[in-house]
Design a protein around this motif. Sequence first.
Motif, mmCIF file in Angstrom:
data_model
loop_
_atom_site.group_PDB
_atom_site.id
_atom_site.type_symbol
_atom_site.label_atom_id
_atom_site.label_comp_id
_atom_site.label_asym_id
_atom_site.label_seq_id
_atom_site.Cartn_x
_atom_site.Cartn_y
_atom_site.Cartn_z
ATOM 1 N N ILE A 180 -57.942 36.233 -49.145
ATOM 2 C CA ILE A 180 -59.231 35.450 -49.290
ATOM 3 C C ILE A 180 -60.380 36.238 -49.120
ATOM 4 C CG2 ILE A 180 -60.685 33.552 -48.516
ATOM 5 C CD1 ILE A 180 -57.752 32.009 -48.275
ATOM 6 N N ILE A 181 -60.176 37.008 -47.739
ATOM 7 C CA ILE A 181 -61.331 37.989 -47.187
ATOM 8 C C ILE A 181 -61.640 39.209 -48.415
ATOM 9 C CG2 ILE A 181 -61.909 39.633 -45.482
ATOM 10 C CD1 ILE A 181 -60.592 37.798 -43.492
ATOM 11 N N LYS A 182 -60.463 39.485 -48.783
ATOM 12 C CA LYS A 182 -60.521 40.636 -49.778
ATOM 13 C C LYS A 182 -61.263 40.136 -51.189
ATOM 14 C CE LYS A 182 -56.868 43.075 -50.365
ATOM 15 N NZ LYS A 182 -55.654 43.429 -50.897
ATOM 16 N N VAL A 183 -60.863 38.884 -51.647
ATOM 17 C CA VAL A 183 -61.522 38.531 -52.829
ATOM 18 C C VAL A 183 -62.829 38.138 -52.702
ATOM 19 C CG1 VAL A 183 -61.574 36.745 -54.531
ATOM 20 C CG2 VAL A 183 -59.225 38.020 -53.723
ATOM 21 N N ILE A 184 -63.191 37.439 -51.776
ATOM 22 C CA ILE A 184 -64.539 36.712 -51.384
ATOM 23 C C ILE A 184 -65.727 37.937 -50.960
ATOM 24 C CG2 ILE A 184 -66.172 35.234 -49.850
ATOM 25 C CD1 ILE A 184 -63.877 33.462 -49.897
ATOM 26 N N SER A 185 -65.102 39.158 -50.453
ATOM 27 C CA SER A 185 -65.937 40.249 -50.236
ATOM 28 C C SER A 185 -66.350 41.090 -51.293
ATOM 29 C CB SER A 185 -65.047 40.984 -48.996
ATOM 30 O OG SER A 185 -65.015 40.428 -47.899
#
Length: 94
Positions: free
Chosen positions: A46-51
């Motif tokens: 989730i962090i990777k995509v939203i970032s």
Amino acid sequence: MLLDLSKIFGRSKSSKDFAKERLKLVLIHDRANVSPQFLEMVKGEIIKVISNYMDIDEDSLDIQMTRTKSEDGDRVVPALVANIPIKNVKSSGK
């Protein structure tokens, strides 16, 4: 001499914070019947995509697995709840 990578990268958490995080993961595991490692993988993705789209405050990020009633109200289903503080929205390329 031990090397504390969390201090080098600006993320120093106390043992209290680590214990609190582990306890959260155990509680989440019990509620959703998934492993803490699985939830950490989901959180990382989730962090990777939203970032890709915005700068977020990863230290204040809170992702929990909980249970809620289904839309028809007949059963209880797992739900992923995320509180993701946004620092800045990145340029959309316009």
